[in-house]
Design a protein around this motif. Structure first.
Motif, PDB file in Angstrom:
ATOM      1  N   ASP A 205      -2.746   1.297   0.850  1.00  0.00           N
ATOM      2  CA  ASP A 205      -2.748   2.226  -0.272  1.00  0.00           C
ATOM      3  C   ASP A 205      -2.759   1.491  -1.604  1.00  0.00           C
ATOM      4  N   ARG A 209      -5.636   1.589  -4.401  1.00  0.00           N
ATOM      5  CA  ARG A 209      -5.261   1.924  -5.777  1.00  0.00           C
ATOM      6  C   ARG A 209      -5.776   0.889  -6.762  1.00  0.00           C
ATOM      7  N   VAL A 220      -5.312   7.957  -5.367  1.00  0.00           N
ATOM      8  CA  VAL A 220      -5.256   7.579  -3.963  1.00  0.00           C
ATOM      9  C   VAL A 220      -4.295   8.524  -3.271  1.00  0.00           C
TER      10      VAL A 220
END
Length: 281
Positions: A205, A209, A220
């Motif tokens: 993640d 991002r 995200v």
């Protein structure tokens, strides 16, 4: 007094020229039609690389099929300025692995949304080698040029379970698209523990991002469990359709969205490094 042969010839030539001129004027029926206006042109770019197992692929496909006909998504489309969007669904893997499953389609209500979802549901699952997010973004950007629609916003929504490991560097590609007015959102799939040292990374993640998303309102939405996926896809589509600054209530099971970072921390060449260390190319 009758006209001379020369005079008669000149008169006929004038009539013929007039007829040609009249027939050469295009009718309104033949004029090119203006591109239909929509609130959003959205490319759903979905990872089908071999790092995606059958369960992930099925969850991903079923999640999109269900979300596209859900009341929150249909309400978001209806509440737009024009009440319609243009949508396309693309699968991707390596640099030369992009395939349009459902081409550009006007979605303006339950019937067109259901037709899109049904067509998507009927396509077989497939897998391919490598992971080139950058090539998927480039492919999506080119699709806008031939969409046949006119929109104020153009968005590529890219989902996947690993970092870029082939094709152009992801940062440069992202920046090029942003400069061209395209917004990139991310749906990193973190459904299983990363096999570090092969082609996966931890904190996917954060990678998405810092390295993948960008543009006004970009975000995200990480998915960490199969149970989260349906709510995540539905919430993501509502956010994209409604646009930046809109109030989009999340269902209880949906994950929290992450905006682009002011000070990126991720190594945006991590995927290429892992692949090179393991395979030497």
């Amino acid at each position: 007094m009758s006209a001379t042969p020369i005079g008669r010839s000149a008169a006929l030539s004038a009539v013929a020229a007039l007829a040609i001129a009249l027939f050469a004027v295009p009718s309104f029926a033949d004029a090119p039609k203006a591109a239909p206006e929509v609130d959003l042109e959205l490319v759903l770019a979905v990872d089908v690389s071999y790092s995606m197992d059958t369960e992930e692929q099925r969850v991903q496909r079923d999640g999109y099929v269900a979300a596209l006909t859900s009341p929150p998504v249909l309400d978001a489309i209806r509440d737009g300025v024009t009440g319609r969007i243009a949508l396309a669904y693309v699968e991707w893997a390596g640099s030369d692995e992009q395939r349009v499953l459902v081409p550009w389609t006007l979605i303006d209500g339950p019937e067109t949304a259901a037709a899109f979802a049904n067509r998507l549901a009927g396509e077989p699952l497939r897998r391919a080698y490598r992971t080139s997010i950058s090539s998927a973004l480039l492919y999506g950007a080119k699709m806008f040029e031939a969409s046949g629609f006119k929109a104020m916003r153009r968005v590529i929504d890219v989902s996947g379970d690993g970092p870029n490991n082939q094709g152009p560097p992801i940062e440069a590609m992202r920046d090029e698209l942003i400069d061209g007015g395209v917004v990139i959102n991310g749906l990193p799939l973190m459904l299983k523990r990363p096999m570090l040292g092969v082609s996966d990374i931890g904190d996917l993640d954060v990678y998405y991002r810092d390295c993948v998303i960008g543009g006004p309102g970009a975000f995200v939405l990480p998915v960490r469990s199969v149970a989260q996926f349906p709510d995540a896809v539905r919430s993501k589509l509502v956010m994209e359709i409604a646009g930046p600054g809109s109030e989009t209530p999340f269902p209880p099971g949906a994950p929290n969205a992450l905006p682009a970072a002011a000070q990126p921390k991720a190594d945006c060449l991590a995927g290429e490094g892992l692949w090179r260390d393991r395979f030497g190319n």
